[in-house]
Design a protein around this motif. Structure first.
Motif, PDB file in Angstrom:
ATOM      1  N   ARG A  43       0.823  -1.211   0.000  1.00  0.00           N
ATOM      2  CA  ARG A  43       0.000   0.000   0.000  1.00  0.00           C
ATOM      3  C   ARG A  43       0.856   1.260   0.000  1.00  0.00           C
ATOM      4  NH1 ARG A  43      -2.137  -0.632   4.496  1.00  0.00           N
ATOM      5  NH2 ARG A  43      -1.305   1.115   5.722  1.00  0.00           N
ATOM      6  N   LYS A  44       1.945   1.243   0.754  1.00  0.00           N
ATOM      7  CA  LYS A  44       2.794   2.426   0.888  1.00  0.00           C
ATOM      8  C   LYS A  44       3.763   2.612  -0.270  1.00  0.00           C
ATOM      9  CE  LYS A  44       1.735   4.093   5.057  1.00  0.00           C
ATOM     10  NZ  LYS A  44       1.366   5.516   5.314  1.00  0.00           N
ATOM     11  N   THR A  45       4.150   1.527  -0.945  1.00  0.00           N
ATOM     12  CA  THR A  45       5.237   1.601  -1.920  1.00  0.00           C
ATOM     13  C   THR A  45       4.899   1.061  -3.305  1.00  0.00           C
ATOM     14  OG1 THR A  45       6.179  -0.583  -1.425  1.00  0.00           O
ATOM     15  CG2 THR A  45       6.856   1.251  -0.007  1.00  0.00           C
ATOM     16  N   GLY A  46       3.860   0.248  -3.410  1.00  0.00           N
ATOM     17  CA  GLY A  46       3.578  -0.404  -4.677  1.00  0.00           C
ATOM     18  C   GLY A  46       4.514  -1.558  -4.984  1.00  0.00           C
ATOM     19  N   ASN A 266       9.488   4.636  -5.564  1.00  0.00           N
ATOM     20  CA  ASN A 266       8.336   4.218  -4.779  1.00  0.00           C
ATOM     21  C   ASN A 266       7.137   4.331  -5.701  1.00  0.00           C
ATOM     22  OD1 ASN A 266       5.879   4.658  -3.204  1.00  0.00           O
ATOM     23  ND2 ASN A 266       7.172   4.871  -1.398  1.00  0.00           N
ATOM     24  N   GLU A 268       3.908   4.023  -5.336  1.00  0.00           N
ATOM     25  CA  GLU A 268       2.770   4.811  -4.864  1.00  0.00           C
ATOM     26  C   GLU A 268       3.058   6.299  -4.984  1.00  0.00           C
ATOM     27  OE1 GLU A 268       0.459   7.285  -2.425  1.00  0.00           O
ATOM     28  OE2 GLU A 268       2.515   6.744  -1.862  1.00  0.00           O
ATOM     29  N   ARG A 271       2.960   7.363  -8.726  1.00  0.00           N
ATOM     30  CA  ARG A 271       1.588   7.443  -9.238  1.00  0.00           C
ATOM     31  C   ARG A 271       0.900   8.709  -8.734  1.00  0.00           C
ATOM     32  NH1 ARG A 271       2.073   1.829  -8.092  1.00  0.00           N
ATOM     33  NH2 ARG A 271       2.111   0.610 -10.022  1.00  0.00           N
ATOM     34  N   SER A 272       1.205   9.090  -7.497  1.00  0.00           N
ATOM     35  CA  SER A 272       0.558  10.279  -6.935  1.00  0.00           C
ATOM     36  C   SER A 272       1.031  11.565  -7.603  1.00  0.00           C
ATOM     37  CB  SER A 272       0.815  10.360  -5.426  1.00  0.00           C
ATOM     38  OG  SER A 272       2.153  10.726  -5.138  1.00  0.00           O
ATOM     39  N   ASP A 289       7.254  -2.812  -8.849  1.00  0.00           N
ATOM     40  CA  ASP A 289       6.644  -3.887  -8.061  1.00  0.00           C
ATOM     41  C   ASP A 289       7.456  -5.167  -8.128  1.00  0.00           C
ATOM     42  OD1 ASP A 289       5.840  -3.968 -10.847  1.00  0.00           O
ATOM     43  OD2 ASP A 289       4.404  -5.528 -10.301  1.00  0.00           O
TER      44      ASP A 289
END
Length: 343
Positions: A43-46, A266, A268, A271-272, A289
């Motif tokens: 969830r935190k890093t993908g 990272n 996540e 993506r943000s 991943d």
């Protein structure tokens, strides 16, 4: 201040390669060591898994494997290389250069070899350096260079540190560069370093300022350390500015970029921030991943992954498409390279 450097025409990527160690470390294993759950890590890093080098493997071993793959892909012999540039922040040892060991292992005895350390921006720096060296027959008649990013972070992370251990893995990626057709190849590079932020990322002992002692080892000062929140703020603030500045300087509209290959820091976080980059038509490549954050190796690993996806002739990459590479990390250093794909 950002430094912009146009590439001299006619030098581009002829082949790509990568190498990941066999040993897979799952989120279950990494999480147990760091005191967090596998779900928390993803969830935190993908990141789902990372690779760790075997005990007998060092950065030069990973680099040589990736290099051999890139040479084969390019159809270039090791003896025809003029330059070997290895980007790494986890060298085999302080000296000699890891690139010298790679040269020896490949049998590239005619090539000059040296290392570059700009941490996670190292591959971008090494790629532009090698391209400039080749331009204008800088290879003394030999017209190709090998550029490698290789890291063995598993040797410097604290497995109990939840801020770093789940993120990092080992691997290597490589490209062979040389003459390409008109209108193809590297267009330019932009780099900046905010040295006043150098303490955000680092390994604080083991160098000339703080040599290794029993006390530094006992205090864990040879482990990689990172101020995660501040690093994320740096990336979220500076990466969109760097992308916009590079495109403007080299007269490319954001919508013209076909592929964005960033440092796999990272998933996540990337993506943000993707929506703020303005790359409305670009495919963003995020194989993080599969191997986690591999430092200077992550950009060439992601590029090779894109190149080898199904589809003629170069996977996701098509002749004439615009590709933007971005590396960012310790220093704090951020570098981007724009190129038009074509072999």
């Amino acid at each position: 201040m950002t430094v912009y450097a146009p590439a001299l025409p006619g030098v581009g990527i002829l082949g790509t390669g990568s190498y990941l160690p066999e040993h897979i470390v799952t989120n279950d294993t990494a999480g147990q060591r760091a005191g967090v759950s596998a779900q928390w890590i993803e969830r935190k890093t993908g990141i789902v898994q990372r690779r760790y080098a075997a005990r007998h493997e060092a950065a030069s071993d990973l680099a040589a494997e990736a290099a051999a793959s890139a040479l084969d892909d390019a159809g270039v012999r090791a003896e025809d290389l003029a330059w070997i540039v290895v980007a790494t922040s986890t060298p085999d040892h302080p000296q000699p250069a890891t690139a010298a060991l790679v040269q020896h292992r490949l049998g590239a005895h005619g090539a000059a070899a040296f290392d570059v350390n700009a941490v996670c921006a190292g591959f971008v720096a090494a790629l532009h350096t090698a391209a400039r060296l080749l331009a204008g027959d800088g290879g003394g008649g030999r017209r190709c260079a090998l550029v490698v990013g290789a890291e063995v972070y598993s040797r410097i992370i604290d497995p109990a540190d939840r801020r770093t251990a789940p993120l990092f893995g080992d691997g290597a990626g490589a490209v062979v560069i040389g003459p390409v057709g008109e209108g193809r190849g590297l267009i330019g590079t932009a780099m900046r370093t905010d040295g006043h932020l150098h303490e955000l990322i680092g390994v604080h002992a083991g160098g000339s300022r703080q040599p290794a002692t029993a006390k530094t080892v006992a205090r864990g000062e040879h482990h990689f350390a990172m101020q995660g929140r501040a690093v994320r703020e740096f990336v979220e603030r500076e990466l969109p500015l760097a992308v916009a500045g590079t495109l403007e300087r080299f007269s490319v509209a954001p919508g013209q970029v076909d592929h964005f290959v960033p440092h796999q820091a990272n998933g996540e976080m990337l993506r943000s921030v993707a929506g703020r980059l303005g790359l409305t038509s670009a495919r963003i490549h995020l194989p993080v991943d599969r191997h986690g954050n591999t430092g200077a190796a992550s950009v060439p690993l992601a590029l090779d992954h894109a190149r080898r996806q199904p589809g003629p002739p170069d996977g996701a990459l098509r002749d004439g498409q615009l590709v933007l590479l971005a590396g960012f990390g310790g220093g704090m250093t951020l570098g981007t390279t724009l190129l038009r794909w074509g072999r």
